[in-house]
Design an enzyme around this catalytic site. Structure first.
Site, PDB file in Angstrom:
ATOM      1  N   HIS A 178      51.293 -67.382  -7.104  1.00 36.95           N
ATOM      2  CA  HIS A 178      51.607 -67.800  -8.472  1.00 36.95           C
ATOM      3  C   HIS A 178      51.236 -66.646  -9.397  1.00 36.95           C
ATOM      4  CE1 HIS A 178      51.074 -70.123 -12.219  1.00 36.95           C
ATOM      5  NE2 HIS A 178      51.768 -71.090 -11.665  1.00 36.95           N
TER       6      HIS A 178
ATOM      7  N   LYS B  16      47.084 -81.420 -11.049  1.00 36.56           N
ATOM      8  CA  LYS B  16      47.951 -81.409  -9.881  1.00 36.56           C
ATOM      9  C   LYS B  16      47.481 -82.392  -8.804  1.00 36.56           C
ATOM     10  CE  LYS B  16      49.329 -76.603 -10.648  1.00 36.56           C
ATOM     11  NZ  LYS B  16      50.689 -76.841 -11.125  1.00 36.56           N
TER      12      LYS B  16
ATOM     13  N   ASP C 285      43.645 -69.269  -4.256  1.00 39.16           N
ATOM     14  CA  ASP C 285      44.303 -70.215  -5.156  1.00 39.16           C
ATOM     15  C   ASP C 285      44.628 -71.458  -4.333  1.00 39.16           C
ATOM     16  OD1 ASP C 285      46.040 -71.741  -6.665  1.00 39.16           O
ATOM     17  OD2 ASP C 285      47.448 -70.115  -7.090  1.00 39.16           O
TER      18      ASP C 285
ATOM     19  N   GLN D 150      47.670 -76.016  -4.927  1.00 37.84           N
ATOM     20  CA  GLN D 150      48.596 -76.886  -4.207  1.00 37.84           C
ATOM     21  C   GLN D 150      48.018 -77.387  -2.890  1.00 37.84           C
ATOM     22  OE1 GLN D 150      51.301 -77.881  -5.644  1.00 37.84           O
ATOM     23  NE2 GLN D 150      51.478 -76.395  -7.297  1.00 37.84           N
TER      24      GLN D 150
ATOM     25  N   CYS E 214      56.938 -69.905 -12.106  1.00 40.50           N
ATOM     26  CA  CYS E 214      55.748 -69.074 -12.300  1.00 40.50           C
ATOM     27  C   CYS E 214      55.413 -68.286 -11.036  1.00 40.50           C
ATOM     28  CB  CYS E 214      54.546 -69.924 -12.727  1.00 40.50           C
ATOM     29  SG  CYS E 214      54.727 -70.669 -14.356  1.00 40.50           S
TER      30      CYS E 214
END
Length: 400
Positions: free
Chosen positions: A119, A217, A191, A194, A359
């Site tokens: 991202h 999220k 990251d 997700q 993004c």
């Protein structure tokens, strides 16, 4: 193949019960999820019955708010497999990653390795502070692991990984990649925006120095995120902002900074949001993390199979053998303005999804050569909704 009491779960979400837009099929959870009543109530209860600041006053309301705030920290830590002192509350994943990139004292002489599936928030902060080398992604959606190993031989100072692509849904072998990076002497940042919503235990399982994710999220409030880091790694960071809440003592000549994690939580935080995040963790654990992961995998397979079966759709990074979450992005043959498709899905069929570069423009341009249409599912989605969405998409594509 789905959550055992899916209709009961769906009943917890007001946006599905009484939507302003009429009956909807919500397939934009990779951007932001819907929220259950339990989380909404936790946020509203703070504003309705308290509203005081935390860690400041000694009166009852302040102490009650402080207790609830710190109890949320403990819940999040247990959810991640971390210690409470290793959980820093921030606004979102972007702020968490910027805190690390800006707090390490990097210079252009320092090398950071990231991957093409990143991202923008796991790419641009590193570019701002260091020299970045990017590991390519294969057409299958898989990170080029041979290229990754070659980059590690250069002995980078930091390796910034993505636990799950927000474009393809592919989950690379992050545990293995983290170990390789740490063996190479690098600090490892993941990251997990997700990943955490579908798996929990991310800090313990991934083994990184830092992970970052956002509450919105995973059925939580917007404006709240988490940076979770090993205590030794957090101690290395220089706060990127300082002021109220970050210090224990200030005189005209001296400042004594607070201990981790409070030194990074400047000003008045989103107290209601953090309390809501605590309620979010309780909610997901009540659903069951094993059941949630199985449901995610089942929806991922259904989405991938349905999109791959259409002769007009090209799945981006569609290798079915890869581990993946319920996120699928497609290009449509002969259709360049995918925002019009997304609008038609919404306005004519009540199907909510996302179009654009997501993004993650370097990855999308590399794999698709332009914008894509993304469908992303979560715990409240049903197999019937997937069928409804794909039938609607087929009708629109035939019309075009």
């Amino acid at each position: 193949m789905t959550l055992p009491d899916l209709e009961h779960v769906r009943a917890d979400f007001p946006a599905l019960r009484d939507p302003d837009a009429g009956p909807i099929v919500y397939l934009d959870s990779a951007a932001s999820t819907l929220r259950p009543e339990q989380v909404i109530d936790a946020v509203a209860d703070y504003y309705r019955g308290n509203g005081a600041n935390i860690h400041r006053g000694k009166h009852y309301l302040s102490e009650l708010a402080s207790d609830r705030y710190e109890n949320a920290r403990l819940s999040v830590a247990e959810f991640l497999g971390a210690r409470a002192a290793e959980v820093v509350f921030v606004r979102n994943t972007t702020e968490a990653l910027n805190l690390v990139a800006g707090g390490l004292g990097l210079t252009p002489a320092d090398s950071v390795v990231t991957t093409l599936d990143a991202h923008h928030s796991n790419l641009l902060p590193w570019r701002a502070h260091a020299s970045v080398r990017t590991v390519p992604v294969l057409p299958s959606g898989e990170v080029d692991l041979d290229a990754y190993e070659r980059e590690l031989r250069r002995e980078p100072r930091v390796v910034a990984l993505t636990a799950c692509s927000n474009v393809t849904g592919v989950r690379p072998p992050v545990e293995r990649m983290v170990k390789q990076a740490r063996d190479a002497g690098a600090l490892v940042v993941v990251d997990a925006a997700q990943y955490v919503p579908h798996r929990g235990n991310a800090f313990r399982d991934l083994g990184a120095d830092f992970i970052a994710f956002s509450a919105h999220k995973m059925c939580g409030p917007a404006g709240v995120g988490v940076l979770c880091g090993r205590l030794e790694a957090l101690e290395q960071l220089r706060p990127t902002a300082i002021g109220g809440g970050t210090v224990d003592w200030v005189s005209l000549d001296e400042t004594r900074i607070r201990r981790v994690p409070h030194r990074f939580e400047y000003g008045t935080p989103d107290i209601a949001g953090v309390i809501g995040l605590g309620a979010t963790v309780d909610y997901l654990e009540g659903v069951g993390l094993g059941e949630l992961a199985a449901h995610d995998s089942a929806l991922a397979r259904m989405l991938l199979d349905a999109c791959a079966a259409s002769p007009r759709l090209t799945v981006i990074g569609g290798d079915a053998s890869l581990d993946r979450s319920a996120i699928v992005s497609v290009a449509i043959e002969g259709v360049a303005r995918l925002e019009h498709v997304a609008r038609a899905l919404s306005d004519s069929y009540g199907v909510m999804c996302r179009s654009g570069h997501l993004c993650a423009q370097p990855l999308v341009d590399h794999l698709a050569g332009g914008p894509v249409l993304r469908l992303s599912a979560y715990l409240y989605n049903t197999p019937t909704e997937i069928e409804t969405a794909l039938d609607a998409l087929e009708e629109i594509v035939r019309a075009l």
